[in-house]
Design a protein around this motif. Sequence first.
Motif, PDB file in Angstrom:
ATOM      1  N   GLY A  49       0.606  -1.292   0.228  1.00  0.00           N
ATOM      2  CA  GLY A  49       0.129   0.401   0.166  1.00  0.00           C
ATOM      3  C   GLY A  49       0.838   1.073   0.553  1.00  0.00           C
ATOM      4  N   TYR A  50       0.039   2.593   0.069  1.00  0.00           N
ATOM      5  CA  TYR A  50       0.615   3.536  -0.052  1.00  0.00           C
ATOM      6  C   TYR A  50      -0.071   4.165   1.026  1.00  0.00           C
ATOM      7  CZ  TYR A  50       0.631   1.602  -4.757  1.00  0.00           C
ATOM      8  OH  TYR A  50       0.438   0.899  -5.845  1.00  0.00           O
ATOM      9  N   SER A  51       1.142   5.427   1.348  1.00  0.00           N
ATOM     10  CA  SER A  51       1.047   6.471   2.999  1.00  0.00           C
ATOM     11  C   SER A  51       1.731   7.544   2.675  1.00  0.00           C
ATOM     12  CB  SER A  51       1.000   6.444   3.743  1.00  0.00           C
ATOM     13  OG  SER A  51       0.534   6.782   5.296  1.00  0.00           O
ATOM     14  N   VAL A  52       1.119   8.646   3.135  1.00  0.00           N
ATOM     15  CA  VAL A  52       1.831   9.882   2.591  1.00  0.00           C
ATOM     16  C   VAL A  52       3.078  10.923   3.625  1.00  0.00           C
ATOM     17  CG1 VAL A  52       1.274  12.996   2.776  1.00  0.00           C
ATOM     18  CG2 VAL A  52      -0.221  11.103   1.969  1.00  0.00           C
ATOM     19  N   ALA A  53       3.937  10.806   3.174  1.00  0.00           N
ATOM     20  CA  ALA A  53       4.871  11.235   4.170  1.00  0.00           C
ATOM     21  C   ALA A  53       5.490  12.855   3.659  1.00  0.00           C
ATOM     22  CB  ALA A  53       6.025  10.008   4.158  1.00  0.00           C
ATOM     23  N   ASN A  54       6.630  13.053   4.969  1.00  0.00           N
ATOM     24  CA  ASN A  54       7.103  13.847   5.073  1.00  0.00           C
ATOM     25  C   ASN A  54       8.587  13.711   5.679  1.00  0.00           C
ATOM     26  OD1 ASN A  54       8.500  17.321   5.517  1.00  0.00           O
ATOM     27  ND2 ASN A  54       6.442  17.816   7.115  1.00  0.00           N
ATOM     28  N   ASP A  55       9.268  13.522   3.658  1.00  0.00           N
ATOM     29  CA  ASP A  55      10.762  14.103   4.432  1.00  0.00           C
ATOM     30  C   ASP A  55      11.583  15.142   5.283  1.00  0.00           C
ATOM     31  OD1 ASP A  55      12.990  12.221   4.623  1.00  0.00           O
ATOM     32  OD2 ASP A  55      13.983  12.784   2.488  1.00  0.00           O
ATOM     33  N   VAL A  56      11.504  15.581   6.503  1.00  0.00           N
ATOM     34  CA  VAL A  56      11.753  16.444   6.419  1.00  0.00           C
ATOM     35  C   VAL A  56      13.356  16.497   6.482  1.00  0.00           C
ATOM     36  CG1 VAL A  56      12.115  18.140   8.900  1.00  0.00           C
ATOM     37  CG2 VAL A  56       9.560  16.854   8.562  1.00  0.00           C
ATOM     38  N   SER A  57      13.637  17.159   6.634  1.00  0.00           N
ATOM     39  CA  SER A  57      15.236  17.403   6.288  1.00  0.00           C
ATOM     40  C   SER A  57      15.843  19.197   7.011  1.00  0.00           C
ATOM     41  CB  SER A  57      15.226  17.255   4.573  1.00  0.00           C
ATOM     42  OG  SER A  57      14.785  16.664   4.298  1.00  0.00           O
ATOM     43  N   ALA A  58      16.704  18.636   7.314  1.00  0.00           N
ATOM     44  CA  ALA A  58      17.987  19.783   8.204  1.00  0.00           C
ATOM     45  C   ALA A  58      18.918  20.013   7.204  1.00  0.00           C
ATOM     46  CB  ALA A  58      18.971  19.279   9.306  1.00  0.00           C
ATOM     47  N   ARG A  59      19.161  21.228   6.363  1.00  0.00           N
ATOM     48  CA  ARG A  59      19.651  20.982   5.130  1.00  0.00           C
ATOM     49  C   ARG A  59      21.257  21.587   5.506  1.00  0.00           C
ATOM     50  NH1 ARG A  59      16.703  18.607   1.493  1.00  0.00           N
ATOM     51  NH2 ARG A  59      14.634  20.138   0.583  1.00  0.00           N
ATOM     52  N   VAL A  60      21.594  21.992   6.307  1.00  0.00           N
ATOM     53  CA  VAL A  60      22.849  22.166   6.467  1.00  0.00           C
ATOM     54  C   VAL A  60      23.561  20.649   6.592  1.00  0.00           C
ATOM     55  CG1 VAL A  60      24.119  23.265   7.902  1.00  0.00           C
ATOM     56  CG2 VAL A  60      22.777  24.995   7.136  1.00  0.00           C
TER      57      VAL A  60
ATOM     58  N   MET B 211       3.681  10.697   9.225  1.00  0.00           N
ATOM     59  CA  MET B 211       3.348   9.371   8.420  1.00  0.00           C
ATOM     60  C   MET B 211       1.923   9.776   8.454  1.00  0.00           C
ATOM     61  SD  MET B 211       4.976   5.685   7.484  1.00  0.00           S
ATOM     62  CE  MET B 211       4.553   4.806   6.517  1.00  0.00           C
ATOM     63  N   GLY B 212       1.014   9.199   7.594  1.00  0.00           N
ATOM     64  CA  GLY B 212      -0.744   8.917   7.674  1.00  0.00           C
ATOM     65  C   GLY B 212      -1.421   9.920   6.319  1.00  0.00           C
ATOM     66  N   PRO B 213      -2.664   9.683   6.805  1.00  0.00           N
ATOM     67  CA  PRO B 213      -3.004   9.958   8.233  1.00  0.00           C
ATOM     68  C   PRO B 213      -3.280   7.680   8.002  1.00  0.00           C
ATOM     69  CG  PRO B 213      -4.400  10.322   6.534  1.00  0.00           C
ATOM     70  CD  PRO B 213      -2.813  10.979   6.116  1.00  0.00           C
ATOM     71  N   CYS B 214      -3.301   7.247   6.727  1.00  0.00           N
ATOM     72  CA  CYS B 214      -3.535   5.280   6.678  1.00  0.00           C
ATOM     73  C   CYS B 214      -2.863   4.916   5.693  1.00  0.00           C
ATOM     74  CB  CYS B 214      -5.157   5.852   5.885  1.00  0.00           C
ATOM     75  SG  CYS B 214      -5.612   5.975   4.523  1.00  0.00           S
ATOM     76  N   ILE B 215      -2.061   3.488   5.480  1.00  0.00           N
ATOM     77  CA  ILE B 215      -1.993   2.999   4.229  1.00  0.00           C
ATOM     78  C   ILE B 215      -2.909   2.668   3.554  1.00  0.00           C
ATOM     79  CG2 ILE B 215      -0.622   1.292   3.680  1.00  0.00           C
ATOM     80  CD1 ILE B 215       0.280   1.009   5.911  1.00  0.00           C
ATOM     81  N   LEU B 216      -2.909   3.387   2.288  1.00  0.00           N
ATOM     82  CA  LEU B 216      -4.079   3.032   1.415  1.00  0.00           C
ATOM     83  C   LEU B 216      -3.791   1.665   0.828  1.00  0.00           C
ATOM     84  CD1 LEU B 216      -6.913   3.487  -0.266  1.00  0.00           C
ATOM     85  CD2 LEU B 216      -5.063   4.792  -1.759  1.00  0.00           C
ATOM     86  N   THR B 217      -4.252   0.816   0.837  1.00  0.00           N
ATOM     87  CA  THR B 217      -3.939  -0.922   0.357  1.00  0.00           C
ATOM     88  C   THR B 217      -3.795  -0.271  -1.230  1.00  0.00           C
ATOM     89  OG1 THR B 217      -6.469  -1.556   0.016  1.00  0.00           O
ATOM     90  CG2 THR B 217      -4.848  -2.048   2.317  1.00  0.00           C
ATOM     91  N   ALA B 218      -2.497  -1.157  -1.987  1.00  0.00           N
ATOM     92  CA  ALA B 218      -2.448  -1.518  -2.997  1.00  0.00           C
ATOM     93  C   ALA B 218      -3.858  -1.518  -4.005  1.00  0.00           C
ATOM     94  CB  ALA B 218      -1.214  -1.719  -3.386  1.00  0.00           C
ATOM     95  N   ASP B 219      -5.216  -2.212  -3.807  1.00  0.00           N
ATOM     96  CA  ASP B 219      -5.816  -2.768  -4.326  1.00  0.00           C
ATOM     97  C   ASP B 219      -6.742  -1.282  -4.483  1.00  0.00           C
ATOM     98  OD1 ASP B 219      -6.625  -2.994  -1.948  1.00  0.00           O
ATOM     99  OD2 ASP B 219      -7.871  -4.298  -2.570  1.00  0.00           O
ATOM    100  N   SER B 220      -6.978  -0.266  -4.122  1.00  0.00           N
ATOM    101  CA  SER B 220      -7.748   1.079  -4.737  1.00  0.00           C
ATOM    102  C   SER B 220      -7.508   1.516  -5.299  1.00  0.00           C
ATOM    103  CB  SER B 220      -7.513   1.578  -2.908  1.00  0.00           C
ATOM    104  OG  SER B 220      -7.086   1.192  -1.562  1.00  0.00           O
ATOM    105  N   VAL B 221      -5.831   1.907  -6.142  1.00  0.00           N
ATOM    106  CA  VAL B 221      -6.321   2.997  -7.120  1.00  0.00           C
ATOM    107  C   VAL B 221      -5.160   1.844  -8.400  1.00  0.00           C
ATOM    108  CG1 VAL B 221      -6.098   4.907  -5.733  1.00  0.00           C
ATOM    109  CG2 VAL B 221      -3.926   2.899  -5.670  1.00  0.00           C
TER     110      VAL B 221
END
Length: 284
Positions: free
Chosen positions: A156-167, A187-197
């Motif tokens: 499945g799939y989820s939303v993430a924020n790859d927060v980065s300290a650039r220096v 990360m979140g708010p869920c895992i969308l299962t792969a068969d959904s899209v």
Amino acid sequence: MKLVTYRLANQEFVGALSADETAIHTLPFPDMNALIQGTTIATLPALLADAPTVSMADVEILSPIPCPLADAICLGMNYLDHAKEAAAFNHQSFDRDAMIPVYFSKRATRTVDPTGIIPRHAGLVQQLDYEAELAVILGKDAFNVAEEDVADYIFGYSVANDVSARVLQTKHKQFYFGKSLDGYFPMGPCILTADSVPYPPELAISSKVNGELRQNSNTNQLMTTISQLVANLSRGMTLKAGTIFLTGTPAGVGMGFHPPKFLEVGDVVECAIESIGTICNTVK
């Protein structure tokens, strides 16, 4: 199907959202890692038949995988427009040969909940940045998988924020430290299962800071595809079920603006992906 981890009465549970997303069907697994390793997308519906339900109003939604089994595997500069803005910001650190994927890992002792806090780490971090990314979760162990077979391995799939300290990221000449501080993996708010899209997913992806639209693209713009990513890495190493891949971020991150728009205490960062949902985190 949307799978969630939630807290109720100081205990954590996993479940599946009801069709109208007002209730959760609780599933018989201690955590999401156990669910991924102990079932398949095809067998999940049968577990819902007799599953007890709780109201969404009574629970706190957590990151779907609060404690990953291993570091996430990340793709750097995997949207062409972001690769260009990164190279313009720091050519020496971010120049990429378009034919060679940039892989790195991101540590997370515990991922940040969909409405959790991104710590500022004052005194250590300068140039704090955000990156909306599609997270891909592997559903079974993968070794020597052909590109045409990769879809069968995606859970499945989820939303993430790859927060980065650039220096920190550029100073150390590699990405691990600057990407892996505590609180830098919402990360979140869920895992969308792969068969959904349909596969591969072609989903709108965006981010906002304090309501201002910063990133606006689509996951069909990936330079290295999900199939190429899994096939490439599985040629030489076993990728375990539950592995999280972060597939890169589009243009519009803080370092891409002139002057840059890095995050400060009090900023609210929203990362959204079509069909999956939105995470909204505050810098403190």
